[in-house]
Write a protein that holds these residues in place. Structure first.
Motif, PDB file in Angstrom:
ATOM      1  N   ALA A 188      93.275 -31.601 -57.048  1.00  0.00           N
ATOM      2  CA  ALA A 188      92.183 -32.131 -57.866  1.00  0.00           C
ATOM      3  C   ALA A 188      91.052 -31.113 -57.855  1.00  0.00           C
ATOM      4  CB  ALA A 188      91.690 -33.459 -57.296  1.00  0.00           C
ATOM      5  N   ALA A 189      90.323 -31.033 -58.944  1.00  0.00           N
ATOM      6  CA  ALA A 189      89.230 -30.061 -59.031  1.00  0.00           C
ATOM      7  C   ALA A 189      88.048 -30.660 -59.774  1.00  0.00           C
ATOM      8  CB  ALA A 189      89.698 -28.792 -59.738  1.00  0.00           C
ATOM      9  N   THR A 190      86.847 -30.226 -59.392  1.00  0.00           N
ATOM     10  CA  THR A 190      85.634 -30.616 -60.114  1.00  0.00           C
ATOM     11  C   THR A 190      84.726 -29.399 -60.203  1.00  0.00           C
ATOM     12  OG1 THR A 190      84.559 -31.315 -58.056  1.00  0.00           O
ATOM     13  CG2 THR A 190      85.649 -33.021 -59.359  1.00  0.00           C
ATOM     14  N   VAL A 191      83.919 -29.356 -61.260  1.00  0.00           N
ATOM     15  CA  VAL A 191      82.928 -28.289 -61.414  1.00  0.00           C
ATOM     16  C   VAL A 191      81.562 -28.894 -61.150  1.00  0.00           C
ATOM     17  CG1 VAL A 191      81.948 -26.564 -62.975  1.00  0.00           C
ATOM     18  CG2 VAL A 191      84.361 -27.171 -63.149  1.00  0.00           C
ATOM     19  N   ARG A 192      80.768 -28.217 -60.322  1.00  0.00           N
ATOM     20  CA  ARG A 192      79.476 -28.805 -59.947  1.00  0.00           C
ATOM     21  C   ARG A 192      78.486 -28.797 -61.104  1.00  0.00           C
ATOM     22  NH1 ARG A 192      78.634 -26.503 -53.766  1.00  0.00           N
ATOM     23  NH2 ARG A 192      80.732 -27.039 -53.042  1.00  0.00           N
ATOM     24  N   ASP A 193      78.511 -27.777 -61.934  1.00  0.00           N
ATOM     25  CA  ASP A 193      77.594 -27.708 -63.078  1.00  0.00           C
ATOM     26  C   ASP A 193      78.425 -27.637 -64.357  1.00  0.00           C
ATOM     27  OD1 ASP A 193      75.739 -27.225 -65.031  1.00  0.00           O
ATOM     28  OD2 ASP A 193      74.534 -25.850 -63.807  1.00  0.00           O
ATOM     29  N   THR A 194      78.584 -28.779 -64.991  1.00  0.00           N
ATOM     30  CA  THR A 194      79.444 -28.828 -66.178  1.00  0.00           C
ATOM     31  C   THR A 194      78.765 -28.260 -67.417  1.00  0.00           C
ATOM     32  OG1 THR A 194      78.734 -31.112 -66.478  1.00  0.00           O
ATOM     33  CG2 THR A 194      80.849 -30.763 -65.375  1.00  0.00           C
ATOM     34  N   ASP A 195      77.517 -27.822 -67.288  1.00  0.00           N
ATOM     35  CA  ASP A 195      76.912 -27.072 -68.399  1.00  0.00           C
ATOM     36  C   ASP A 195      77.436 -25.644 -68.420  1.00  0.00           C
ATOM     37  OD1 ASP A 195      75.437 -29.141 -69.394  1.00  0.00           O
ATOM     38  OD2 ASP A 195      73.633 -28.652 -68.246  1.00  0.00           O
ATOM     39  N   ILE A 196      77.908 -25.178 -67.269  1.00  0.00           N
ATOM     40  CA  ILE A 196      78.419 -23.803 -67.192  1.00  0.00           C
ATOM     41  C   ILE A 196      79.929 -23.766 -67.419  1.00  0.00           C
ATOM     42  CG2 ILE A 196      78.730 -21.828 -65.623  1.00  0.00           C
ATOM     43  CD1 ILE A 196      76.041 -22.581 -64.354  1.00  0.00           C
ATOM     44  N   GLY A 197      80.637 -24.685 -66.842  1.00  0.00           N
ATOM     45  CA  GLY A 197      82.091 -24.692 -67.000  1.00  0.00           C
ATOM     46  C   GLY A 197      82.640 -26.103 -67.053  1.00  0.00           C
ATOM     47  N   VAL A 198      83.679 -26.293 -67.851  1.00  0.00           N
ATOM     48  CA  VAL A 198      84.326 -27.603 -67.958  1.00  0.00           C
ATOM     49  C   VAL A 198      85.819 -27.412 -67.757  1.00  0.00           C
ATOM     50  CG1 VAL A 198      84.918 -29.493 -69.521  1.00  0.00           C
ATOM     51  CG2 VAL A 198      82.591 -28.610 -69.483  1.00  0.00           C
ATOM     52  N   LEU A 199      86.401 -28.233 -66.886  1.00  0.00           N
ATOM     53  CA  LEU A 199      87.839 -28.158 -66.640  1.00  0.00           C
ATOM     54  C   LEU A 199      88.609 -28.831 -67.769  1.00  0.00           C
ATOM     55  CD1 LEU A 199      87.588 -29.084 -62.897  1.00  0.00           C
ATOM     56  CD2 LEU A 199      88.765 -27.030 -63.700  1.00  0.00           C
ATOM     57  N   THR A 200      89.670 -28.194 -68.207  1.00  0.00           N
ATOM     58  CA  THR A 200      90.526 -28.861 -69.194  1.00  0.00           C
ATOM     59  C   THR A 200      91.397 -29.900 -68.511  1.00  0.00           C
ATOM     60  OG1 THR A 200      92.243 -27.187 -68.935  1.00  0.00           O
ATOM     61  CG2 THR A 200      90.607 -26.809 -70.673  1.00  0.00           C
ATOM     62  N   ASN A 201      91.641 -29.717 -67.201  1.00  0.00           N
ATOM     63  CA  ASN A 201      92.412 -30.697 -66.426  1.00  0.00           C
ATOM     64  C   ASN A 201      91.770 -30.827 -65.054  1.00  0.00           C
ATOM     65  OD1 ASN A 201      93.307 -27.929 -66.101  1.00  0.00           O
ATOM     66  ND2 ASN A 201      94.926 -28.693 -64.770  1.00  0.00           N
ATOM     67  N   THR A 202      91.506 -32.058 -64.638  1.00  0.00           N
ATOM     68  CA  THR A 202      90.881 -32.259 -63.324  1.00  0.00           C
ATOM     69  C   THR A 202      91.916 -32.474 -62.235  1.00  0.00           C
ATOM     70  OG1 THR A 202      90.654 -34.607 -63.795  1.00  0.00           O
ATOM     71  CG2 THR A 202      88.742 -33.213 -64.265  1.00  0.00           C
ATOM     72  N   THR A 203      93.170 -32.689 -62.596  1.00  0.00           N
ATOM     73  CA  THR A 203      94.257 -32.723 -61.616  1.00  0.00           C
ATOM     74  C   THR A 203      95.385 -31.838 -62.115  1.00  0.00           C
ATOM     75  OG1 THR A 203      95.276 -34.653 -62.650  1.00  0.00           O
ATOM     76  CG2 THR A 203      93.751 -35.075 -60.834  1.00  0.00           C
ATOM     77  N   SER A 204      96.160 -31.347 -61.179  1.00  0.00           N
ATOM     78  CA  SER A 204      97.281 -30.493 -61.561  1.00  0.00           C
ATOM     79  C   SER A 204      98.457 -30.774 -60.627  1.00  0.00           C
ATOM     80  CB  SER A 204      96.867 -29.019 -61.466  1.00  0.00           C
ATOM     81  OG  SER A 204      97.984 -28.197 -61.734  1.00  0.00           O
ATOM     82  N   ALA A 205      99.580 -31.134 -61.222  1.00  0.00           N
ATOM     83  CA  ALA A 205     100.790 -31.359 -60.426  1.00  0.00           C
ATOM     84  C   ALA A 205     101.392 -30.001 -60.065  1.00  0.00           C
ATOM     85  CB  ALA A 205     101.787 -32.189 -61.222  1.00  0.00           C
ATOM     86  N   PRO A 206     102.015 -29.891 -58.900  1.00  0.00           N
ATOM     87  CA  PRO A 206     102.599 -28.614 -58.513  1.00  0.00           C
ATOM     88  C   PRO A 206     103.846 -28.299 -59.343  1.00  0.00           C
ATOM     89  CG  PRO A 206     103.113 -30.280 -56.886  1.00  0.00           C
ATOM     90  CD  PRO A 206     102.201 -30.921 -57.868  1.00  0.00           C
ATOM     91  N   ASP A 207     104.044 -27.013 -59.652  1.00  0.00           N
ATOM     92  CA  ASP A 207     105.274 -26.623 -60.342  1.00  0.00           C
ATOM     93  C   ASP A 207     106.389 -26.441 -59.311  1.00  0.00           C
ATOM     94  OD1 ASP A 207     104.824 -24.211 -59.089  1.00  0.00           O
ATOM     95  OD2 ASP A 207     104.132 -23.168 -60.890  1.00  0.00           O
ATOM     96  N   VAL A 208     107.504 -25.878 -59.716  1.00  0.00           N
ATOM     97  CA  VAL A 208     108.649 -25.757 -58.794  1.00  0.00           C
ATOM     98  C   VAL A 208     108.308 -24.880 -57.595  1.00  0.00           C
ATOM     99  CG1 VAL A 208     110.439 -26.231 -60.486  1.00  0.00           C
ATOM    100  CG2 VAL A 208     109.546 -23.892 -60.242  1.00  0.00           C
TER     101      VAL A 208
END
Lengths: 291, 190
Positions: free
Chosen positions: B123-143
């Motif tokens: 899971a990920a969050t950005v502290r200042d969303t005026d500077i950056g915005v996540l396209t995905n806040t969670t990411s499942a692991p690949d193989v």
């Protein structure tokens, strides 16, 4: 593992907490403090609504009448509402008491309303509420406002959820006529004069409903004895645990996070002081959440 | 003979901002099903091994802050369950370890776990969303057990240049890593 699942059948208790607050309003000042407003209105009124603070608003009294007529009584004829005691005849005048949301909270408790009213020079009359047995209206539970000494004398309707009392009837022969001319007014406090209707006092109970959940949050002896805290790590790049903590792994609980199924932190609780945890101990916290 | 200790601590929780948002949605997303423990205020360096008793007295005397409603900072360091005798805890590896990008440029962060696994992902969050915005806040692991986060910047975020932190957490391991993101002002509208 750093996040555990609750056994929802075993670990969680959900209850509803009902808080009741008694109010008794005996003066215009008390009414103002509790956001109670009283006014008399006619479909043909040319004046404007005066709010609970005593300020004249821009809402025409005729518009207030149409609102009450349509919203509370589903009246297709916007300038008429049914007369309380017979529901056949209609009237173009009524008196209203509104109780502000900050006082009503979630609802007025049905069966809790008592008011003493003066009608000009007549003896005071006590009015109480009689709730309907089942909810039939689109605006929530309602009840009749009746004379305590003769409960067949229906003088109005109370809408518990909105905290609105509409006085739109009363038996003339019992001196409980709320349909007299609007010029006579409808005010809080004793001292009605001839032709006036005064609210000497009114008491009621408001309800506030909260949901309360208690989550029994357990750290068994084998669990949660290590920490991601940077001060517990000797080498951050390797992830090696501080030598102080390898012999007898010990952690100190200060925070409990409650998560939903998507691992989003939805509630948080703190312990004070920190609670020591190691392989020799188990801890149970009853985390209480009200909303 | 002593009395049995049957006490259970009762403590009050507050809703986080995310919790209030989900509660208002009233779509079932608020339901609490999991828990974690944290030790944010603790400084384990205060453990005094030179003492014969009460080596942890200074730690137990640490004051604890009241709960914070910002879910991004309310619980930073999770306690973890590991077998007795463990010498290492899970450690996130992120690549790149920090990033500087031009205004409006996307950035991708790869994350994996050493000394453990995060089968539920990250899971990920950005502290200042005026500077950056996540396209995905969670990411499942690949193989290969690797998760991927993409950050949009510039006009695709809040239109601000500057520096902020991206917090990345392993959902299972609780391991955290901070990623420093710098978005240059070049290219931003005057």
């Amino acid at each position: 593992m750093s996040i555990n699942n609750y056994d929802l059948g075993r670990d969680v208790i959900n209850t509803e907490v009902l808080t009741k607050t008694n109010y008794e309003i005996t003066s215009a000042t008390a009414a103002q403090e509790r956001s109670l407003n009283s006014f008399v209105m006619e479909a043909t009124s040319t004046g404007f609504l005066v709010n609970a603070k005593g300020t004249t608003t821009s809402t025409p009294l005729s518009a207030a009448f149409r609102n009450i007529s349509n919203y509370f009584f589903s009246s297709s004829a916007a300038n008429r509402i049914p007369v309380a005691q017979n529901n056949v005849a209609t009237t173009g005048i009524s008196r209203v008491i509104t109780i502000g949301r900050t006082t009503v909270d979630d609802s007025i408790l049905s069966g809790s309303v008592t008011g003493t009213f003066s009608f000009g020079t007549q003896a005071n009359k006590v009015i109480i509420d009689q709730p309907e047995q089942s909810i039939s209206g689109a605006v929530g539970r309602k009840g009749d406002l009746v004379e305590k000494a003769d409960t067949t004398n229906i003088v109005g309707t109370i809408f518990y959820d909105s905290g609105t009392m509409v006085f739109h009837g009363g038996d003339y022969s019992r001196d409980t006529n709320f349909l007299i001319d609007s010029a006579s007014g409808f005010t809080f406090g004793p001292g009605a004069t001839a032709g006036n209707v005064a609210i000497n006092n009114i008491s009621f109970i408001s309800l506030n409903m909260l949901k309360r959940s208690v989550f029994f949050t357990r750290a068994f002896n084998q669990e949660f004895n290590y920490s991601n805290n940077p001060t517990a790590i000797a080498n951050a790049s390797l992830g090696s645990i501080s030598s102080n903590l390898t012999g007898m792994p010990t952690s100190f609980i200060t925070t409990i996070g409650l998560y939903n199924n998507s691992n989003e932190l939805v509630a948080v609780a703190k312990t004070a002081p920190p609670v020591k945890k190691n392989f020799d101990t188990e801890k149970v916290f009853a985390v209480r959440l009200q909303y | 003979m002593a009395f049995l200790d049957s006490s259970t601590a009762v403590i009050d929780a507050i809703l986080t901002r995310k919790g209030r948002e989900l509660l208002a949605r009233n779509d079932g997303s608020f339901q609490i099903t999991k828990f974690a423990f944290g030790d944010d205020e603790i400084n384990y360096q205060l453990y005094d091994a030179t003492k014969s008793t009460d080596q942890d007295a200074d730690i137990l005397n640490l004051p604890v802050l009241e709960p914070i409603s910002n879910e991004n900072v309310a619980l930073l360091y999770r306690l973890i369950t590991l077998p007795r005798g463990s010498l290492k805890i899970a450690n996130l590896q992120i690549s790149p370890t920090s990033g500087t990008v031009g205004y409006g440029t996307n950035l991708t962060i790869n994350v994996s776990t050493d000394n453990g696994e995060d089968s539920q992902g990250y899971a990920a969050t950005v502290r200042d969303t005026d500077i950056g915005v996540l396209t995905n806040t969670t990411s499942a692991p690949d193989v290969n057990g690797e998760g991927v986060f993409t950050i949009r910047t510039g006009a695709n975020a809040g239109g601000k240049a500057g520096q902020t932190i991206v917090d990345i957490t392993g959902i299972n391991s609780g391991a955290r890593k901070e990623f420093t993101l710098t978005v240059s002002a070049s290219g931003a509208a005057a």
